[in-house]
Design an enzyme around this catalytic site. Structure first.
Site, short mmCIF file in Angstrom:
data_model
loop_
_atom_site.label_atom_id
_atom_site.label_comp_id
_atom_site.label_asym_id
_atom_site.label_seq_id
_atom_site.Cartn_x
_atom_site.Cartn_y
_atom_site.Cartn_z
N GLU A 83 47.00 40.80 47.19
CA GLU A 83 46.31 41.07 48.47
C GLU A 83 47.30 40.96 49.64
O GLU A 83 47.24 41.75 50.57
CB GLU A 83 45.15 40.08 48.64
CG GLU A 83 44.00 40.39 47.67
CD GLU A 83 42.89 39.35 47.72
OE1 GLU A 83 43.21 38.16 47.60
OE2 GLU A 83 41.73 39.72 47.89
N GLU A 113 41.09 37.52 39.62
CA GLU A 113 40.08 36.54 40.07
C GLU A 113 38.85 36.48 39.18
O GLU A 113 38.26 35.42 38.98
CB GLU A 113 39.65 36.83 41.51
CG GLU A 113 40.68 36.47 42.56
CD GLU A 113 41.71 37.55 42.81
OE1 GLU A 113 41.85 38.47 41.98
OE2 GLU A 113 42.40 37.46 43.83
N ALA A 119 46.13 32.67 45.22
CA ALA A 119 45.73 31.52 46.02
C ALA A 119 46.06 30.26 45.21
O ALA A 119 46.24 30.33 43.99
CB ALA A 119 44.24 31.59 46.29
N GLY A 164 45.56 36.70 45.40
CA GLY A 164 45.98 36.65 46.79
C GLY A 164 47.41 37.16 46.97
O GLY A 164 47.77 37.62 48.06
#
Ligand code: CAA
Length: 694
Positions: free
Chosen positions: A108, A128, A66, A105
């Site tokens: 993911e 994370e 992210a 992310g």
């Protein structure tokens, strides 16, 4: 090629729709990337000429996560969940083509794809936890469904990525690509179509969860196994709870639980501090007045003067980075001993399985030694790491000036001496810099770099780049007593000594600071480093410190002698409080005419920490550090300040500068001017600002 957004394009290449992400430097999932991926998948699904889709990234890496800069700001559509949902429900197979690092992310997103093909050098992981959060876009629900619960717990709570080979072994990727990643991924996608393979939705998988359903105790066992390492951190526990939800709940419910646990962390102080620190660390590598394009000195060889503990540790960093090292000692015996210690250290690492024999052999093959200073005349950098004596150092630098080739960097590892003065012992002070490594130098991440008034920009920029190469985190500071790290440490040492004179015991002070999150308190630290070090310095200066001196007079030099402020029974490294020390402390108070009093934990903490913050403010005012965050980087990497408290300056901002200021004023009145608030602190409080806004 169709540009879906500024960062994402779509192109049909034969029967494969290729969605390309190009958002330098690391293809972070900013809103434009999210919109683009979703748009790209939709375009491919609407494109009758294609039967499959490949998601690939331009530049140095697949999506690295992210966009951390978007955290804490109002969310913008589509969310990453929606993007991953669009990928997973695509009616045409989607293959992720991974190179560089697929992190957070990024992984993911790849887990939302039906298949994954990776370059052989790629790494994948969910880091994370290092930002004080958890994978919030389905990572805690999908990863265990692919690799099983034990491995998912390990990966998610440690944040450590795994390489492509391992990822293939555990089924996290489906194929390792040939030389051309995109071509391999496209061929793979075509194969999926040709062989009519299923569109694997990881969210539908259940097989890998059975092991944990049969053995629910594994979660508590895992908790225990990481308890020591993750002490006081909030994120690892939420990570475990989220993975547990993948086992206990159906996928959509698990996603909801993941969200709740994610939000708990995201809004918490720990994550705010850890995210702050992510950028602090990267900023510290940049020196405000040294332009990015400053020419660098090519460093391909190093000479290290002094083969003692420090010199040896420093050498190991260079060797591991493949930079040949020549060690210099005054006697053959000292040299042989120093080199032998390096060999023994490496051999121990090899025997623990943390280094291959081959890697050790490579390191040892580029290490050489000499007792003739002249032999380092051709090296690109010299690091002097001898005992702290100004006259001897000046003499060495005078000689280096005559011996070394023009342009060579002349560095000193001094932690106490005036480097401007050392520089003046040469005719090229612009080449002289401080490189202050922390002991053990091959382990500690911090490199405190010290610029003198004359150090050139080229030398500074080169040493910053060098730090990265040898695996260190650098911060540039100016010359002053103790530089930044130790100057702040001294304020804490003074107060811990005062506290035990006034009423506390060493174990009280140590417990409070340990509970705050430091790896150990000041007295345990002194026992580890050796109490005799400070004793000899005091003797040299003709100063005294009643308790510390009394401890040393009994030969209690710390862990190495089995006793110091604590007892270390039978070679143990665990400190046990000792009644003899209590007697020494009580006597010292009595001799000084101090009536001992009960001291609260709250006072211990504030008395130790607030003067450090105050000193940090003075350091900023004097321009010794360029930014408060540089001070934080020094304290986290050099002294083990808990990262979830950001560093002393960030901690001050988080608890409110006004609170720090008022308490300092109160202490100033009670205990004296050593607590007088720094003018910068006073000004910021009056202006209602934080250090970060200074
Ligand atoms: N968001 C925003 N900026 C980022 C970023 C991210 N995720 N990752 C890196 N950057 C920036 C850095 O701040 C740096 O910027 P400057 O040049 O302006 O200083 C630049 O990209 C290059 O980064 P590095 O200096 O770290 O480069 P590197 O080559 O040494 O390392 C890397 C590359 C391994 C990807 C490293 O940057 C890294 O570990 N990044 C963070 C990865 C991460 O934590 N991802 C998870 C994000 S959270 C998430 O994804 C939550 C979720 O579940 C949705």
């Amino acid at each position: 090629m169709t540009a879906i957004t500024e960062f994402v394009s779509y192109q049909a290449e034969g029967s494969v729709g290729v969605v390309t992400i190009n958002n330098p430097p690391v293809n972070a999932l900013s809103v434009g990337v999210r919109v683009g991926i979703k748009g790209g998948i939709e375009a491919a699904n609407a494109d009758a000429s294609v039967t499959s889709v490949v998601i690939v990234c331009a530049g140095r890496t697949f999506i690295a996560g992210a966009d951390i800069k978007e955290f804490g700001k109002p969310p913008q559509s589509p969310s990453l969940h929606e993007v991953i949902g669009a990928i997973e429900t695509s009616s045409k197979p989607v293959v992720a083509a991974i190179h560089g690092t697929a992190l957070g992310g990024g992984l993911e997103t790849a887990l939302g794809c039906h298949y994954r093909v990776a370059d052989k050098g790629a790494k994948v992981g969910l880091p994370e936890v290092k930002l004080g959060i958890l994978p919030g876009a389905g990572g805690t629900q999908r990863l265990p469904r692919v690799v099983g619960v034990p491995m998912a717990l390990q990966m998610i709570t440690s944040g450590t990525p795994i390489g492509a080979k391992k990822a293939l072994e555990v089924g996290l990727i489906d194929e390792i690509a040939g030389d051309d990643l995109k071509a391999s991924a496209m061929a793979f996608a075509q194969k999926v179509v040709d062989e009519n393979r299923p569109l694997v939705k990881i969210s539908d998988r259940d097989d890998k969860l059975q092991e944990a359903r049969d053995n629910p105790a594994m979660f508590d066992e895992f908790r225990k196994s990481i308890a020591r390492k993750t002490r006081n951190f909030e994120a690892p526990e939420n990570c475990i709870k989220a993975v547990q939800a993948s086992v206990d709940l159906p996928f959509p419910e698990g996603i909801k639980r993941e969200r709740e646990l994610f939000m708990e962390l995201m809004t918490g102080e720990q994550s705010i501090s850890q995210r702050y620190f992510f950028f602090a660390e990267r900023q510290a590598a940049k020196i405000p007045d040294v332009p990015k394009n400053t020419p660098l000195i090519d460093i391909n060889s190093a000479g290290i003067i002094g083969a003692g503990t420090m010199g040896g540790g420093i050498a190991m960093n260079f060797l591991q980075a493949g930079i040949p090292v020549k060690m210099v000692e005054t006697s053959q015996e000292g040299l042989d001993k120093g080199i032998e210690i390096i060999r023994t250290n490496y051999a121990a690492t090899v025997s623990k399985g943390r280094m291959s024999q081959d890697a050790m052999d490579k390191c040892m093959s580029i290490l050489s030694g000499t007792i003739n200073l002249e032999d380092i005349k051709d090296v690109d950098i010299v690091i002097e790491a001898i005992f702290e004596n100004m006259e001897v150092k000046k003499e060495i630098f005078g000689k280096l000036d005559k011996i070394c080739k023009p342009g060579a960097i002349l560095a000193t590892n001094t932690s106490t001496l005036d480097i401007d003065e050392i520089g003046e012992a040469t005719s090229r002070p612009e080449s002289v810099i401080g490189l202050h490594f922390f002991s053990p130098a091959n382990v500690m991440k911090l490199l405190e770099e010290v610029r003198t008034k004359k150090t050139s920009k080229t030398v500074m920029a080169s040493c910053m780049a060098l730090a990265k190469r040898i695996g260190k985190i650098p911060a540039m500071v100016g010359v002053c007593e103790g530089f930044v790290g130790n100057r702040i440490l001294h304020r804490r040492s003074e107060q811990s000594t005062n506290l035990i004179m006034e009423g506390a015991l060493p174990q009280d002070v140590d417990r409070v600071l340990f509970d705050f999150g430091l790896p150990m308190g000041p007295f345990a630290m002194s026992d580890l480093a050796g109490n005799d070090v400070g004793w000899r310095i005091r003797q040299g200066k003709g100063t005294t410190s009643p308790i510390a001196d009394a401890i040393c007079e009994l030969g209690r030099f710390g862990q190495k002698t089995g006793s110091g402020y604590y007892l270390y029974k039978d070679g143990s490294r665990t400190p046990t409080p000792d009644p003899i020390v209590e007697d020494i402390v009580l006597k010292a108070s009595k001799d000084a005419g101090i009536e001992r009093r009960e001291i609260s934990d709250d006072e211990i903490l504030k008395r130790c920490i607030y003067p450090m913050i105050n000193e940090g403010a003075k350091i900023l005012e004097e321009g010794i550090a360029s930014r408060p965050s540089d001070i934080d980087v020094i304290w986290v990497y050099g002294y083990g300040w808990p990262i979830y408290r950001g560093g002393p300056m960030r901690y001050a901002d988080s608890i409110g500068l006004e609170n720090v200021y008022n308490t300092l004023l109160e202490y100033q009145e009670k205990f004296g001017d050593e607590f007088k608030p720094a003018p910068l602190l006073e000004r910021l409080v009056k202006e209602g600002k934080t250090f970060a806004e200074a």
